[in-house]
Scaffold this motif. Structure first.
Motif, PDB file in Angstrom:
ATOM      1  N   ASP A  95     -36.764   8.257  36.957  1.00 25.31           N
ATOM      2  CA  ASP A  95     -37.881   7.665  38.686  1.00 25.31           C
ATOM      3  C   ASP A  95     -38.697   6.726  37.907  1.00 25.31           C
ATOM      4  N   HIS A  96     -38.732   6.409  37.030  1.00 24.89           N
ATOM      5  CA  HIS A  96     -39.601   5.227  37.096  1.00 24.89           C
ATOM      6  C   HIS A  96     -38.684   4.169  37.401  1.00 24.89           C
ATOM      7  N   GLN A  97     -39.497   2.974  38.228  1.00 27.00           N
ATOM      8  CA  GLN A  97     -39.534   1.773  38.908  1.00 27.00           C
ATOM      9  C   GLN A  97     -40.567   0.428  37.402  1.00 27.00           C
ATOM     10  N   VAL A  98     -39.374  -0.385  37.256  1.00 32.19           N
ATOM     11  CA  VAL A  98     -40.265  -1.505  36.750  1.00 32.19           C
ATOM     12  C   VAL A  98     -39.793  -2.964  37.066  1.00 32.19           C
ATOM     13  N   ILE A  99     -41.152  -3.191  37.343  1.00 40.54           N
ATOM     14  CA  ILE A  99     -41.222  -4.962  37.035  1.00 40.54           C
ATOM     15  C   ILE A  99     -41.392  -5.375  35.581  1.00 40.54           C
ATOM     16  N   ALA A 100     -40.623  -7.017  35.238  1.00 42.19           N
ATOM     17  CA  ALA A 100     -39.805  -6.624  33.710  1.00 42.19           C
ATOM     18  C   ALA A 100     -40.503  -8.500  33.990  1.00 42.19           C
ATOM     19  N   LEU A 101     -41.725  -8.955  33.688  1.00 45.80           N
ATOM     20  CA  LEU A 101     -42.109 -10.635  33.912  1.00 45.80           C
ATOM     21  C   LEU A 101     -42.086 -10.741  31.903  1.00 45.80           C
ATOM     22  N   ALA A 102     -41.186 -12.330  32.696  1.00 49.40           N
ATOM     23  CA  ALA A 102     -41.078 -13.090  31.075  1.00 49.40           C
ATOM     24  C   ALA A 102     -40.825 -14.745  32.319  1.00 49.40           C
ATOM     25  N   ARG A 103     -40.967 -15.841  31.118  1.00 53.77           N
ATOM     26  CA  ARG A 103     -40.568 -16.661  31.491  1.00 53.77           C
ATOM     27  C   ARG A 103     -38.915 -16.999  31.452  1.00 53.77           C
ATOM     28  N   SER A 104     -38.024 -16.570  31.032  1.00 45.30           N
ATOM     29  CA  SER A 104     -36.881 -16.822  30.113  1.00 45.30           C
ATOM     30  C   SER A 104     -35.710 -16.461  31.876  1.00 45.30           C
ATOM     31  N   ALA A 105     -34.845 -16.609  32.596  1.00 43.26           N
ATOM     32  CA  ALA A 105     -33.752 -16.416  33.322  1.00 43.26           C
ATOM     33  C   ALA A 105     -33.371 -15.824  32.497  1.00 43.26           C
ATOM     34  N   ASP A 106     -32.411 -16.193  31.553  1.00 44.29           N
ATOM     35  CA  ASP A 106     -31.125 -16.021  31.081  1.00 44.29           C
ATOM     36  C   ASP A 106     -31.922 -14.725  29.994  1.00 44.29           C
ATOM     37  N   LYS A 107     -32.646 -14.548  29.928  1.00 42.43           N
ATOM     38  CA  LYS A 107     -33.454 -13.906  29.008  1.00 42.43           C
ATOM     39  C   LYS A 107     -33.412 -12.274  29.178  1.00 42.43           C
TER      40      LYS A 107
END
Length: 236
Positions: free
Chosen positions: A26-38
């Motif tokens: 049921d959750h929606q998660v926006i995951a932020l980071a500097r590395s596109a590959d990771k």
């Protein structure tokens, strides 16, 4: 269902917390980071572990230098009507003796571990409803009265600033109903820990701390507000 934003999601505790949060379909998660590959690796693993889990939206974003108004906020609004949980987990570490730590080193630590999160909160808090929860990640190194370690003065000072900010924002946001808490995390076996202490074994594994963070983010606001909570299995 909760709409969740987490920074520093590409490795360590943030990575593991995303996997735990997306286990809930049921959750929606926006995951932020500097590395596109990771982030791509995170998305692949989350999809394989929880094919029927919640929706995961990885996004490459630097909380210090990237543009919030033109880049991040339009992306968030395209996915969420509101933000229920914000987890400020991103961070960096410099390990140097104090007398060798430059003003630039101190500036970098405060940008990565404090000022970037200030920017994030200023932009995201207006999107949060009453009952929303902001979780700031600090460290036992920034927790008053805890054991301190040589070489981590800049890092620990920046993490201590997050603790004080948490107490201030709990009062600032009291009328809006948004709760703000801070977890001062003890040692976990992450890349950052291994950089600082290459010869030591951490007290917990990253997945254990990630699971704890995910659970606290979802439920901690029911019991706490404006609290800086030590999360460590050692004393002091």
């Amino acid at each position: 269902m909760a709409n969740i934003i987490i920074t520093g999601a590409s490795s360590g505790i943030g990575f593991e917390a995303v996997l735990d949060l997306t286990a809930n379909k049921d959750h929606q998660v926006i995951a932020l980071a500097r590395s596109a590959d990771k982030l791509r690796k995170l998305h692949e693993i989350a999809s394989s572990l929880n094919p029927d889990g919640g929706k995961l939206y990885p996004a490459q974003f630097d909380i210090v230098f990237d543009n919030y108004s033109d880049a991040l906020l339009p992306f968030i609004r395209s996915k969420f009507e509101q933000v229920d949980i914000l987890i400020n987990n991103a961070g960096a570490l410099i390990h140097k003796p104090f007398l060798e730590t430059s003003m630039q080193d101190f500036a970098e630590m405060f940008q990565a571990n404090f000022l970037g999160h200030v920017q994030m909160i200023q932009h995201i808090a207006p999107l949060m409803p009453s009952g929303g929860h902001i979780v700031n990640i600090s460290s036992m190194g920034g927790f008053q009265g805890s054991a301190k370690f040589p070489g981590l003065s800049a890092y620990s000072a920046s993490k201590g600033a997050m603790a004080t900010l948490t107490e201030c924002l709990a009062e600032e946001f009291n009328e809006s109903g948004v709760r703000v808490n801070c977890l001062a995390l003890g040692s976990s076996q992450t890349e950052m820990f291994e950089t600082a202490f290459p010869d030591l074994q951490a007290g917990t594994q990253a997945f254990e701390m990630g699971r704890y963070l995910a659970e606290f983010a979802q439920n901690g606001h029911k019991y706490y507000n404006g609290k800086v909570l030590p999360v460590a299995n050692t004393t002091p």
